[in-house]
Every structure is written in structure tokens, then in C-alpha cells.
Design an enzyme around this catalytic site. Structure first.
Site, short mmCIF file in Angstrom:
data_model
loop_
_atom_site.label_atom_id
_atom_site.label_comp_id
_atom_site.label_asym_id
_atom_site.label_seq_id
_atom_site.Cartn_x
_atom_site.Cartn_y
_atom_site.Cartn_z
N HIS A 69 26.58 -85.28 54.50
CA HIS A 69 25.79 -85.10 53.08
C HIS A 69 26.94 -85.18 52.03
O HIS A 69 28.15 -84.76 52.56
CB HIS A 69 25.35 -83.65 53.02
CG HIS A 69 24.34 -83.14 54.10
ND1 HIS A 69 24.52 -82.94 55.11
CD2 HIS A 69 23.06 -83.07 53.73
CE1 HIS A 69 23.33 -82.44 56.10
NE2 HIS A 69 22.35 -82.83 55.04
N ASP B 16 29.21 -82.50 52.55
CA ASP B 16 30.00 -82.11 53.91
C ASP B 16 31.56 -82.68 53.47
O ASP B 16 32.30 -82.32 54.26
CB ASP B 16 29.31 -82.86 55.03
CG ASP B 16 27.98 -82.19 55.43
OD1 ASP B 16 27.70 -81.12 55.11
OD2 ASP B 16 27.18 -83.10 55.90
N ASP C 157 16.28 -88.45 64.08
CA ASP C 157 17.16 -87.26 64.31
C ASP C 157 16.73 -86.67 65.63
O ASP C 157 15.62 -86.28 65.90
CB ASP C 157 16.71 -86.32 63.03
CG ASP C 157 17.72 -86.34 61.92
OD1 ASP C 157 18.41 -87.45 61.94
OD2 ASP C 157 17.79 -85.73 61.10
N LYS D 66 9.64 -81.95 57.42
CA LYS D 66 9.84 -80.47 58.31
C LYS D 66 8.69 -79.62 57.51
O LYS D 66 8.46 -79.53 56.32
CB LYS D 66 11.04 -80.31 58.21
CG LYS D 66 11.53 -78.87 58.84
CD LYS D 66 12.94 -78.33 58.64
CE LYS D 66 13.45 -77.26 59.48
NZ LYS D 66 14.82 -76.80 59.37
N GLU E 17 12.87 -87.43 55.58
CA GLU E 17 12.76 -86.60 56.78
C GLU E 17 11.78 -85.41 56.64
O GLU E 17 11.96 -84.55 55.76
CB GLU E 17 14.13 -86.07 57.18
CG GLU E 17 14.23 -85.18 58.38
CD GLU E 17 15.41 -84.63 58.57
OE1 GLU E 17 16.53 -85.37 58.09
OE2 GLU E 17 15.78 -83.82 59.40
#
Ligand code: GCO
Ligand code: MN
Ligand code: MN
Length: 383
Positions: free
Chosen positions: A59, A62, A250, A188, A186
Site C-alpha cells: 500500500h 506501507d 489473495d 469482503k 477485492e
């Protein structure tokens, strides 16, 4: 029978890890970190130690903290680049953190505040610049905060419009800059929000077709996330493959009905991990195998290295098991029996309308799935 040797990982296996995964210091909602924080360069060195890793993903924050001054940003980037050079790792995927900072407490692309939405897009554009600077050609978008706790908060239809407008903007920027990214959404279902928009692969696939240019946008399914929604992960991945939208994956694991545990791949459900690996390998899927998981909070640095090695080793062991399954005499014999009547004439309504059927005979054809499943379990166990 002795267990067959498991080949060592190599970059050709396309295994990748995120800075936030191997670098996870073991903080959880109830406790402080249990491992010391590693710099991005130190994380790359750790992955180099694990051996056989192709690349590292990040990211924006990060790598470069959100409030880093320009001088700090350039020294971090220089150290990171030096670590990539000495380990031979490359950056494969970049993504943007639109969830940690309080400004995103109500989401980024779907915030009710137009200035927050604008800031989220601005931040994502800069994250694309950063990824491109390191050669990434995959951009993941995980909308962790894109959602609600109460449906009083947002009109979910309007939220999807806003989500779509944001992604259209990123896609246009990608084309204008010639970055060559492919984007992977992604899903979730929840966590950190009570309810997250685009909760499953199926939702994402439908959403993608509303974009101005769907061709560069696909999905990034995560094992734990579909399982949190109570779904069969291999089926979600199959839907993405079938739609030619499996851009990234992932890998991790999860016990059913829990929070997002991010366990080591194959550690909880080796049998479903087997069918996943078999699916990816049978269909010769060529994308990055990204382990989005972290070591137990109890692990020290040495155990984190074991965690990284174990993730790759399990994938390879399951891939070898899938080869044995495909070549196994008993499996083939059972499949031949099960598929004895698998092909038939072209479907034609008039012919089908006129045809007669012996229902009792059809209902009595053998389907030895018990035997096939038992053989599968034995192959996985090396029994
Ligand atoms: C999670 C997600 C993230 C994303 C990452 C990349 O549940 O925390 O899986 O780890 O994959 O933010 O966008
Ligand atoms: Mn996750
Ligand atoms: Mn993930």
C-alpha cells in the site's frame, strides 16, 4: 509409502507477499504489537531469506508514511530499492490505503462528503504513481471502509454510482499516463465496516460491467473473505476465471464463522486449499499467487520466516498432490465411470421436446463420489 519430496519455490511460481503481511507486528484490537516493526527494506530482506519469492506488494503508506516529508520519502524509497536489488525481488502489485486514516472513517470513494471522495481519488492516483515508479502493473482496490454500520447512513444505490465514478477516474488516469495497470477489486462482506459494499466476487463481477472501460478491471478474490460470507471459495474463483476476470488472488485461510483471521494458506482447510490450487493449476492460471496472511501473534522473526516458507511450501505440496490426483489410476477409473455419459448431441429444443427418457435408468447410473472423495483425501494425506 514415503511422502514425495516437495520442490523448493522459485520465482517462476509467482509467489508474492505484501509489506503489511510479513511485516505485520502482531497488533490486534486487544493488544499491542508483539514483534518489532521492520522497515520496508528489512521486510524485503526477510523475504529474500525465505527464498524463492518473486515479489513484494505494498500500500502507498506501507512504503511511505502518510505524513512523510519529501526527504524522508526519498530515503525510504532508496533503501527499499537497494533491498530489491540485493534480493532480486520485484514489486508486482501496488494498492492504496483508504482505510487507516480517520479521514476515511466513513469510506473514501463512497463517503458522503465530496471532499473526502476527492481526497480518496487523489490519494489513489498518487499510489498509482508510486507503484508505477517501482514497476508494478497490478493495482488492487480493497474497499475496507466503503460501507456502513447503519443503512440510515447512505443510499446504497447512490454509493455504487460514486464507487463507479471513482474507479472510472482511476482507469482514465491509467490510460492517460500509460501505466499499463490492470485493476483488481477485492471484495469482503464486513470488517472493518459492519457492512461493506461489493461484498463478494459475484457483486464485483456485476459491478465491473457498469464501468466505462471494464477491460482493465478484474477481481482479487481472497480465501478468507468469501469464506466469511459463507461461500465456497473455489466456486468464486471459478466464476472469476470463467469471466476472464481473475486478475490477482489473495491466499490465506480462515476458520468458518470468525473474524478475518488471515491465517497461513492451507493451515485451516487443507482440502479446500487443495481444490483451489487444483483449479488454478488445471486452468493454467498465470497470475501472482499473493499470500495475504500474517504469522500468528505469538511468532518471532524466525517463525515469520517459517510462516513465509510454509505458505509457499503448502501451495507447492498441494500442486504436486493435484498432479498426483490427475494421474492417479483409481481417480481416472472413477472419473471414467462418473463421466461415462458426459457428452451428448447439440442441444436442440425440437429434438429435446420430442425425445423420450427412461427416468429410472438415468436415476440408477452410478455416481461413486464417496469413493472419489476418499481417494482425494488419501492423496492429500499421502496415505
Ligand atoms: C484485509 C484485506 C487487505 C487487502 C489489502 C490490499 O482484509 O485486510 O485483505 O489485506 O488485501 O488492503 O488492498
Ligand atoms: Mn483479508
Ligand atoms: Mn486481501
Amino acid at each position: 509409502m514415503t511422502a514425495p519430496a516437495t520442490p523448493l519455490p522459485t520465482p517462476a511460481d509467482k509467489f508474492t507477499f505484501g509489506l503489511w503481511t510479513v511485516g505485520n507486528p502482531g497488533r490486534d484490537p486487544f493488544g499491542e504489537p508483539t514483534r518489532s516493526a521492520l522497515s520496508p527494506a528489512e521486510i524485503v530482506d526477510l523475504l529474500g531469506e525465505a527464498g524463492g519469492v518473486l515479489g513484494v506488494n505494498f500500500h502507498d503508506n506501507d512504503l511511505v508514511p502518510i505524513d512523510a516529508a519529501p526527504a524522508e520519502a526519498s530515503s525510504i524509497k532508496a533503501e527499499f530499492r537497494a533491498a530489491l536489488d540485493r534480493t532480486g525481488l520485484r514489486v508486482c502489485m501496488a494498492t492504496v490505503n483508504l482505510f487507516s486514516d480517520p479521514v476515511f472513517r466513513d469510506g473514501g470513494f463512497t463517503s458522503n462528503d465530496a471532499d473526502v471522495r476527492a481526497y480518496a481519488i487523489h490519494k489513489a492516483l498518487h499510489a498509482m504513481d508510486l507503484g508505477a515508479e517501482f514497476g508494478a502493473d497490478m493495482f488492487v482496490l480493497w474497499g475496507g471502509r466503503e460501507g456502513v454500520e447503519t443503512d440510515a447512513a447512505k443510499d446504497p444505490v447512490l454509493s455504487l454510482d460514486r464507487y463507479r465514478d471513482a474507479i472510472n477516474t482511476l482507469v482514465r488516469y491509467n490510460a492517460d499516463k500509460g501505466f499499463g495497470y490492470r485493476f483488481a477489486l477485492e471484495p469482503k462482506p464486513n470488517e472493518p465496516r459492519g457492512h461493506i459494499f461489493l461484498p463478494t466476487i459475484g457483486h464485483c463481477l456485476a459491478f465491473i460491467h457498469s464501468l466505462d472501460d471494464p477491460s482493465v478491471v478484474g477481481v482479487n478474490p481472497e480465501v478468507a473473505h468469501e469464506q466469511m460470507a459463507g461461500l465456497n471459495f473455489s466456486h468464486a474463483v471459478a466464476m472469476a476465471l470463467w469471466s476472464k476476470k481473475l486478475f490477482h488472488i489473495d491466499l490465506n485461510d480462515q476458520a468458518g464463522g470468525r473474524y478475518d483471521q488471515d491465517f497461513r494458506f492451507g493451515s485451516e482447510n487443507p482440502k479446500s486449499a487443495f481444490f483451489l490450487v487444483k483449479l488454478l493449476e488445471d486452468h493454467a492460471w498465470s497470475g501472482f499467487r499473493h499470500f495475504d496472511s500474517h504469522a500468528y501473534r505469538t511468532s518471532d522473526r524466525a517463525d515469520v520466516v517459517e510462516f513465509a516458507k510454509g505458505s509457499m511450501r503448502t501451495y507447492i505440496a498441494l500442486r504436486e498432490a493435484a498432479k498426483r490426483w490427475n494421474a492417479d489410476g483409481r481417480v481416472r477409473e472413477l472419473l471414467a465411470q462418473i463421466n461415462a455419459h458426459a457428452s451428448g448431441p447439440q442441444l436442440d429444443a425440437a429434438a429435446l421436446h420430442a425425445r423420450t427418457f427412461d427416468r429410472a435408468a438415468l436415476a440408477s447410473r452410478a455416481l461413486p463420489y464417496e469413493a472419489l472423495d476418499q481417494r482425494t483425501v488419501e492423496i492429500i494425506m499421502g496415505a
